[in-house]
Scaffold this active site. Structure first.
Site, PDB file in Angstrom:
ATOM      1  N   SER A 128     -27.118   1.506  27.376  1.00  0.00           N
ATOM      2  CA  SER A 128     -27.393   2.427  26.275  1.00  0.00           C
ATOM      3  C   SER A 128     -28.710   3.149  26.466  1.00  0.00           C
ATOM      4  O   SER A 128     -29.642   2.626  27.061  1.00  0.00           O
ATOM      5  CB  SER A 128     -27.440   1.679  24.943  1.00  0.00           C
ATOM      6  OG  SER A 128     -27.771   2.596  23.914  1.00  0.00           O
ATOM      7  N   LYS A 184     -21.863  -3.980  23.748  1.00  0.00           N
ATOM      8  CA  LYS A 184     -22.169  -2.541  23.764  1.00  0.00           C
ATOM      9  C   LYS A 184     -21.282  -1.798  22.763  1.00  0.00           C
ATOM     10  O   LYS A 184     -21.731  -0.876  22.073  1.00  0.00           O
ATOM     11  CB  LYS A 184     -21.975  -1.964  25.172  1.00  0.00           C
ATOM     12  CG  LYS A 184     -22.146  -0.433  25.265  1.00  0.00           C
ATOM     13  CD  LYS A 184     -23.523   0.006  24.756  1.00  0.00           C
ATOM     14  CE  LYS A 184     -23.912   1.437  25.048  1.00  0.00           C
ATOM     15  NZ  LYS A 184     -23.026   2.509  24.762  1.00  0.00           N
ATOM     16  N   HIS A 187     -22.735  -2.355  19.446  1.00  0.00           N
ATOM     17  CA  HIS A 187     -23.943  -1.512  19.390  1.00  0.00           C
ATOM     18  C   HIS A 187     -23.557  -0.093  18.947  1.00  0.00           C
ATOM     19  O   HIS A 187     -24.186   0.499  18.063  1.00  0.00           O
ATOM     20  CB  HIS A 187     -24.615  -1.466  20.767  1.00  0.00           C
ATOM     21  CG  HIS A 187     -25.627  -0.364  20.927  1.00  0.00           C
ATOM     22  ND1 HIS A 187     -25.260   0.960  21.141  1.00  0.00           N
ATOM     23  CD2 HIS A 187     -26.981  -0.365  20.885  1.00  0.00           C
ATOM     24  CE1 HIS A 187     -26.353   1.705  21.212  1.00  0.00           C
ATOM     25  NE2 HIS A 187     -27.407   0.930  21.069  1.00  0.00           N
ATOM     26  N   ASN A 188     -22.526   0.445  19.548  1.00  0.00           N
ATOM     27  CA  ASN A 188     -22.113   1.811  19.187  1.00  0.00           C
ATOM     28  C   ASN A 188     -21.576   1.884  17.765  1.00  0.00           C
ATOM     29  O   ASN A 188     -21.822   2.860  17.058  1.00  0.00           O
ATOM     30  CB  ASN A 188     -21.062   2.319  20.171  1.00  0.00           C
ATOM     31  CG  ASN A 188     -21.688   2.798  21.471  1.00  0.00           C
ATOM     32  OD1 ASN A 188     -22.732   2.311  21.871  1.00  0.00           O
ATOM     33  ND2 ASN A 188     -21.061   3.750  22.125  1.00  0.00           N
ATOM     34  N   GLU A 191     -24.445   1.989  15.645  1.00  0.00           N
ATOM     35  CA  GLU A 191     -24.995   3.348  15.804  1.00  0.00           C
ATOM     36  C   GLU A 191     -24.278   4.325  14.850  1.00  0.00           C
ATOM     37  O   GLU A 191     -24.913   5.128  14.163  1.00  0.00           O
ATOM     38  CB  GLU A 191     -24.823   3.751  17.272  1.00  0.00           C
ATOM     39  CG  GLU A 191     -25.128   5.183  17.647  1.00  0.00           C
ATOM     40  CD  GLU A 191     -24.799   5.438  19.140  1.00  0.00           C
ATOM     41  OE1 GLU A 191     -25.292   4.704  20.009  1.00  0.00           O
ATOM     42  OE2 GLU A 191     -24.028   6.378  19.438  1.00  0.00           O
TER      43      GLU A 191
HETATM   44  C1  6PG Z   1     -25.668   4.987  23.937  1.00  0.00           C
HETATM   45  C2  6PG Z   1     -24.685   5.779  23.158  1.00  0.00           C
HETATM   46  C3  6PG Z   1     -23.688   6.414  24.060  1.00  0.00           C
HETATM   47  C4  6PG Z   1     -22.911   7.536  23.403  1.00  0.00           C
HETATM   48  C5  6PG Z   1     -21.612   7.070  22.847  1.00  0.00           C
HETATM   49  C6  6PG Z   1     -21.269   7.439  21.442  1.00  0.00           C
HETATM   50  O1  6PG Z   1     -25.776   3.814  23.618  1.00  0.00           O
HETATM   51  O2  6PG Z   1     -26.318   5.528  24.835  1.00  0.00           O
HETATM   52  O3  6PG Z   1     -24.026   4.954  22.253  1.00  0.00           O
HETATM   53  O4  6PG Z   1     -22.904   5.406  24.595  1.00  0.00           O
HETATM   54  O5  6PG Z   1     -23.661   8.323  22.605  1.00  0.00           O
HETATM   55  O6  6PG Z   1     -20.694   7.577  23.741  1.00  0.00           O
HETATM   56  O7  6PG Z   1     -20.622   8.618  21.414  1.00  0.00           O
HETATM   57  P1  6PG Z   1     -19.692   9.263  20.329  1.00  0.00           P
HETATM   58  O8  6PG Z   1     -20.532   9.549  19.141  1.00  0.00           O
HETATM   59  O9  6PG Z   1     -19.304  10.512  21.046  1.00  0.00           O
HETATM   60  O10 6PG Z   1     -18.523   8.387  20.070  1.00  0.00           O
END
Ligand code: 6PG
Length: 481
Positions: A128, A184, A187-188, A191
């Site tokens: 990430s 991961k 994590h997303n 996010e």
């Molecule tokens: C990271 C991000 C990266 C990316 C994802 C999310 O940890 O560097 O999470 O993996 O930004 O692909 O993307 P989307 O918003 O396009 O689903």
């Protein structure tokens, strides 16, 4: 053969990671790309890196010292499988293939199993931090075998971001096979939730106080000096301050309001559904993106009525402070839910995941990096078995301070007709999980009524059924769930 590490796939992420590796003492980096042109460009642009270029997989393998270690940075899916198959042909038992893409963890479990049969190690590693992170120091979440970690650990530690608090590199051996990609993925998901919460806070402040995006940028910049300090808050201020060159308007007002997604948020929610873990904040964030991306529905739905009265906030500063507290409280819920999913995933897939270590490697390098992650690490260091993260003393304190503001904000949003799905679902989760009694008892009664699904009683053991269509007496029953 003198390179100790190789990179396959030289698009932006791959070439940045290769440059990062090359810049660290002790690394010599072999590079390979399907079309040699990209490889040639990279070595021409970065002679200082001392890359060892290869035109074929055979050459690539020959340039690597044993155990050969290669990080694949190609598109998740079929492209990844193609590269793995090619590497398996030229690698030998004991060598290590690392997939650094955003793979779906069941794919990683499958690949690890298949590659292991050849004696080669396969490691799925979440990386990430985007392009900048890849170049200067990402947060890295590797899975795979203990054997591979012996070789890979020092290499990954050499390139990972450094946590400012204690100088520790943001990488740990997360667990076996797909554990790294699982973490991961979550994590997303977190996010997504964090981004949605910030977007709701912005929307509420803008519509509640009439402040301009630039003024709200100042508010976020100010928030970034306190308990909300994080990369996402920091970049939010920058995005809100940006003026569009062609119209002179705030950029945020000319960007089409339809959020995209590449799938990791949806995977987090799908996985949580099958694990039975309520990640409602992440789910709402994912659905909010979907809702935004259906203009044909949003067009027709504009005819639906909103509240009769206009929305005005009398005490602007008080409202902004309420929103800040609501944001922090909702954020605590989102992370609590995300860590709950990691705990449940670890139990389901037999991964020995140290939750404190996960919080620590997210402190720098990754998109959700934040000072706040130290508090999460503290909570799990104190009690590794903590069943609900937000019940750790620090979070109980924060929620005690924030909960009345949170309730006011959610109530205000509802009354004003402003969608705040992540704020409000987080509050509902909070009130649900802390409730003494839930109406789940009624659900059980209904299930028993129409399907004889049975129920348990609070006052004695056993499984029961009421003869609803008979004389409505209660009988002991087989447990059917
Ligand atoms: C990271 C991000 C990266 C990316 C994802 C999310 O940890 O560097 O999470 O993996 O930004 O692909 O993307 P989307 O918003 O396009 O689903």
């Amino acid at each position: 053969a003198h390179a100790n590490i190789g990179v396959v796939g030289l698009a932006v992420m791959g070439s940045n990671l290769a440059r990062n590796l090359a810049s660290r003492e002790g690394n010599t980096v072999a590079v390979f790309n399907r079309s040699y042109e990209k490889t040639a460009d990279l070595i021409a642009e970065h002679p200082e890196a001392g890359f060892v270029p290869a035109q074929t997989y055979e050459e690539f393998a020959a340039s690597l010292q044993k155990p050969r270690t290669a990080i694949i940075m190609v598109k998740a899916g079929a492209a990844t499988d193609a590269v793995i198959n090619a590497l398996v042909e030229v690698f030998e038992p004991g060598d290590i293939i690392v997939d650094g893409g955003n793979a779906y963890f069941p794919d990683t479990i499958r690949r690890e199993k298949a590659v292991r049969e050849t004696g080669i190690n396969f490691v799925g590693a979440g990386i990430s931090g985007g392009e900048e992170g890849a170049l200067h120091g990402p947060s890295i979440m590797p899975g795979g075998s203990d054997e591979s970690w012996i070789t890979l650990g020092p290499i990954l530690r050499s390139i990972a971001a450094i946590a400012p608090e204690d100088g520790e590199p943001c990488v740990t051996h997360v667990g076996h096979d797909g554990a790294g990609h699982f973490v991961k993925m979550v994590h997303n998901g977190i996010e997504y939730a964090d981004m949605q919460l910030i977007a709701e806070a912005y929307d509420l402040i803008r519509r509640g106080t009439g402040k301009s995006p630039a003024e709200i940028a100042d508010i976020f910049a100010e928030w970034n000096t306190g308990e909300l300090e994080s990369y996402l808050i920091e970049i939010t201020a920058e995005v809100l301050r940006q003026i569009d060159a062609s119209t002179g308007k705030p950029l945020v007002d000319v960007i089409l309001d339809q959020a995209g997604a590449k799938g990791t948020g949806a995977w987090t929610v799908q996985t949580a559904l099958s694990l039975g873990v309520p990640v409602s904040g992440i789910a709402e964030a994912t659905f909010a993106r979907s809702l935004s991306s259906h203009p044909e529905q949003r067009d027709v739905a504009q005819t639906l009525p909103g509240p009769d009265e206009e929305f005005t906030v009398t005490d602007g500063d008080g409202f902004i402070e309420d929103v800040r507290r609501a944001l922090y409280a909702s954020k605590i819920v989102a992370y609590s839910q995300g860590f709950d999913e990691i705990r449940a995933g670890a139990a389901e897939y037999n991964w020995n995941i140290d939750l404190a270590a996960i919080a620590k490697i997210w402190r720098a390098g990754c998109i959700i990096r934040a000072q706040f992650l130290n508090r999460i690490a503290d909570a799990y260091v104190e009690n590794a078995e903590l069943p609900v993260l937000m019940t750790a003393p620090y979070f109980v304190d924060a929620l005690t301070r924030g909960q009345s503001a949170w309730r006011r904000v959610v109530a205000t949003a509802a009354a004003a007709g402003i969608p705040a799905p992540a704020f409000s679902s987080s509050l509902a989760y909070y009130d649900g999980i802390r409730a003494d009694r839930l109406p789940a008892s009624l659900i059980q009664g209904q299930r028993d009524f129409f399907g004889a699904h049975t129920y348990k009683r609070i006052d004695r053991p056993g499984t029961f059924h009421t003869l609803w269509s008979g004389d409505r007496t209660e009988v002991e029953a087989e447990d059917t769930h």
